[in-house]
Design a protein around this motif. Structure first.
Motif, PDB file in Angstrom:
ATOM      1  N   THR A 209       0.830  -1.210   0.000  1.00  0.00           N
ATOM      2  CA  THR A 209       0.000   0.000   0.000  1.00  0.00           C
ATOM      3  C   THR A 209       0.861   1.256   0.000  1.00  0.00           C
ATOM      4  O   THR A 209       2.041   1.207   0.332  1.00  0.00           O
ATOM      5  CB  THR A 209      -0.950  -0.023   1.228  1.00  0.00           C
ATOM      6  N   SER A 210       0.240   2.376  -0.368  1.00  0.00           N
ATOM      7  CA  SER A 210       1.028   3.618  -0.399  1.00  0.00           C
ATOM      8  C   SER A 210       1.127   4.180   1.013  1.00  0.00           C
ATOM      9  O   SER A 210       0.234   3.981   1.851  1.00  0.00           O
ATOM     10  CB  SER A 210       0.380   4.627  -1.352  1.00  0.00           C
ATOM     11  N   VAL A 211       2.211   4.885   1.263  1.00  0.00           N
ATOM     12  CA  VAL A 211       2.434   5.455   2.592  1.00  0.00           C
ATOM     13  C   VAL A 211       1.354   6.510   2.886  1.00  0.00           C
ATOM     14  O   VAL A 211       0.880   6.626   4.024  1.00  0.00           O
ATOM     15  CB  VAL A 211       3.865   6.055   2.658  1.00  0.00           C
ATOM     16  N   ARG A 215      -1.083   6.794   6.195  1.00  0.00           N
ATOM     17  CA  ARG A 215      -1.171   7.997   7.034  1.00  0.00           C
ATOM     18  C   ARG A 215      -2.590   8.574   7.027  1.00  0.00           C
ATOM     19  O   ARG A 215      -3.135   8.919   8.072  1.00  0.00           O
ATOM     20  CB  ARG A 215      -0.189   9.044   6.525  1.00  0.00           C
ATOM     21  N   MET A 216      -3.181   8.665   5.823  1.00  0.00           N
ATOM     22  CA  MET A 216      -4.488   9.325   5.702  1.00  0.00           C
ATOM     23  C   MET A 216      -5.612   8.436   6.243  1.00  0.00           C
ATOM     24  O   MET A 216      -6.444   8.882   7.024  1.00  0.00           O
ATOM     25  CB  MET A 216      -4.787   9.666   4.237  1.00  0.00           C
ATOM     26  N   GLU A 217      -5.621   7.184   5.794  1.00  0.00           N
ATOM     27  CA  GLU A 217      -6.760   6.329   6.131  1.00  0.00           C
ATOM     28  C   GLU A 217      -6.641   5.714   7.515  1.00  0.00           C
ATOM     29  O   GLU A 217      -7.631   5.548   8.216  1.00  0.00           O
ATOM     30  CB  GLU A 217      -6.921   5.226   5.073  1.00  0.00           C
ATOM     31  N   GLN A 218      -5.410   5.365   7.885  1.00  0.00           N
ATOM     32  CA  GLN A 218      -5.263   4.709   9.182  1.00  0.00           C
ATOM     33  C   GLN A 218      -4.731   5.654  10.249  1.00  0.00           C
ATOM     34  O   GLN A 218      -4.711   5.315  11.431  1.00  0.00           O
ATOM     35  CB  GLN A 218      -4.341   3.488   9.049  1.00  0.00           C
ATOM     36  N   GLY A 219      -4.249   6.806   9.807  1.00  0.00           N
ATOM     37  CA  GLY A 219      -3.738   7.790  10.755  1.00  0.00           C
ATOM     38  C   GLY A 219      -2.543   7.297  11.551  1.00  0.00           C
ATOM     39  O   GLY A 219      -2.375   7.620  12.719  1.00  0.00           O
TER      40      GLY A 219
END
Lengths: 232, 271
Positions: A209-211, A215-219
């Motif tokens: 997955t993309s970083v 960061r955005m979806e899983q925080g």
């Protein structure tokens, strides 16, 4: 455009043990990818297969659409975890060696980086510290205009100050269409440069997955997610 | 690419090989000098004995060092950490093996030439040359063939064994890499084990082909029938067994090359 790495049901077996087990993966171009996983997860085996240092037991591995061989080795620049440089050789001899074998090697770039790090090209490797040898090795690898850079623990043996220089060297010495695959345990140090992460466990990809998505979806940071996924 | 590989393989060993073989030449020149000025009449026997022992020691040790250096280069460059660089160069396994073989043969021939010179230098002094006709005639008589033929045969065998022995060392090292641990020891064990098997097979083949005398003479084709009744004839046996040996060596060389190449292509597993 063909993926730079494509693995189709790739397996590698040592005796009865599967180091890679039916692994399927496709990597595009122009990304810095972290290949992350605990010890024995199959990272090194995958890297060796990409470099033609092992042959698959089952399945296929393609580098820019080609099976590992002479043509794929021309476009892959590989930094192994181990120091592969012979101690009695001088740094400038190694530059000549790389220049002899790789059409995409830039001597100018190599000498430029050496002078920036104040490494004497006339020095024999056995007279240099382990960290400096690793820097020389990285300079040689990053002085190639490759399509795929594979860096196995590129910052493992050097001090934090040198790590910054090395990461900066990596970032400033590859073209936009090239892919960099970095395998390391020092996730915290490199996660800011990564575009994508591949988590690998028991010879299988558990996350690709993309970083930004992490960061955005899983925080979470990559380091935190890694610790959660691979909690012992 | 092959030329570049050979260049780097030769370069890797010249710093050892050149001084080592200069030592051999110096030893030959030294003994020639001692014999030429008849120094042995002027110095104590023990000292002369020591000098000759040193000369023989150098001639015995240098070929071992040469072989060891070649094996070490093959092993270290391909199967240790250095292999991570060597084996990721854009060249084929066949080119790697050819390069190691050609550079190995060049150093073996270099060794061979230095040793021949080391022997020739002391025996070509005027005192011995004056007797050469008689020495050669006696050799011709003992060998039952012209000494030129004999030395030519030995030279050809020497050349073929340079190639075959180099390949044999390489295949043993390559087989050693199939083991997960103690790969150098495994290679050494392989060398002795395979050598023993080959030498047994060779002896059996020589026996079957009739090159060994038995109670009934030479049973098959080893010598002409005229010799069966007239007694032992060395020359035909030597010549035929040499050719037989060369054929066996060529087969061994081809098998060693094929085996090493297979391992390099399919079974490489760097630690």
């Amino acid at each position: 455009m063909k993926p730079i790495i494509e693995c189709r049901s790739l397996s590698k077996k040592y005796g009865e043990f599967y180091a890679l087990n039916n692994l399927t993966l496709s990597l595009g171009r122009g990304e810095i990818v972290g290949l992350l996983g605990p010890n024995g997860s199959g990272k090194s085996t995958l890297i060796k297969l990409v470099n033609g240092l092992l042959t698959p037991t089952l399945g296929d591995i393609l580098i820019d659409g080609m099976r590992p061989g002479v043509e794929s080795k021309k476009i892959v620049s590989y930094l192994p975890e181990r120091t592969y440089l012979s101690g009695h050789r001088k740094v400038k001899d190694l530059i000549e060696y790389f220049d002899d074998f790789y059409d995409n090697f830039s001597k100018e770039r190599a000498y430029d980086m050496l002078s920036h790090l104040e490494i004497n090209p006339g020095a024999r490797l056995k007279t240099l510290s382990k960290g400096t040898c690793e820097k020389v090795q990285l300079i040689l690898v990053m002085s190639r205009e490759a399509d795929l850079y594979i860096l196995d623990e590129p910052i493992g043996g050097v001090d934090p100050a040198a790590r910054d220089y090395i990461l900066n060297t990596i970032l400033t010495n590859y073209n936009e269409n090239a892919t960099i695959l970095i395998s390391t345990h020092l996730i915290h140090d490199i996660e800011n440069v990564l575009d994508r992460v591949i988590f690998i466990r028991n010879g299988q990809v558990v996350m690709n997955t993309s970083v930004d998505d992490i960061r955005m979806e899983q925080g979470k940071s990559v380091d935190t997610l890694f610790r959660e996924v691979f909690r012992c | 690419m092959l030329g570049k590989l050979i260049k780097h393989d030769l370069k890797a060993l010249y710093r050892l090989m050149i001084p080592l073989h200069l030592l051999v030449l110096l030893a030959g020149l030294g003994v020639r000098f001692i014999l030429n000025i008849r120094l042995y009449d002027k110095i104590p026997n023990a000292m002369f004995g020591l000098l000759i022992a040193g000369y023989i020691l150098i001639m015995t040790i240098v070929p071992f060092v040469t072989v060891f250096a070649l094996c070490w280069r093959f092993y270290k460059n391909l199967f240790t950490d250095e292999g991570y660089l060597t084996l990721t160069l854009p060249v084929t396994p066949n080119q790697h093996l050819l390069s190691k073989l050609i550079s190995g043969i060049i150093w073996m021939l270099f060794d061979y030439a230095a040793l021949i010179l080391c022997i020739v230098l002391p025996v070509t002094i005027p005192d011995i040359l004056a007797q050469s006709d008689q020495i050669l005639a006696e050799m011709d008589e003992v060998l039952e063939m012209s000494s030129v033929t004999f030395f030519t045969l030995m030279f050809v065998i020497g050349l073929v064994s340079c190639v075959v022995n180099t390949l044999f060392y390489y295949v043993c090292i390559a087989i050693g890499q199939l083991f997960s641990k103690h790969r150098v020891i495994a290679a050494v064990i392989m060398y002795f084990a395979i050598s023993t098997v080959l030498s047994t097979l060779n002896s059996a083949a020589l026996l079957i082909a009739g090159f060994f005398p038995s109670a009934g003479g030479f049973p098959f084709f080893a010598i002409g029938s005229e010799n069966l009744n007239t007694g032992y004839a060395a020359a035909p046996i030597i010549i035929k067994s040499c050719w037989f040996g060369i054929i066996c060596m060529v087969i061994q060389g081809i098998a060693s090359y094929a085996g090493t190449l297979y391992i390099m292509k399919k079974k490489i597993n760097l630690e």
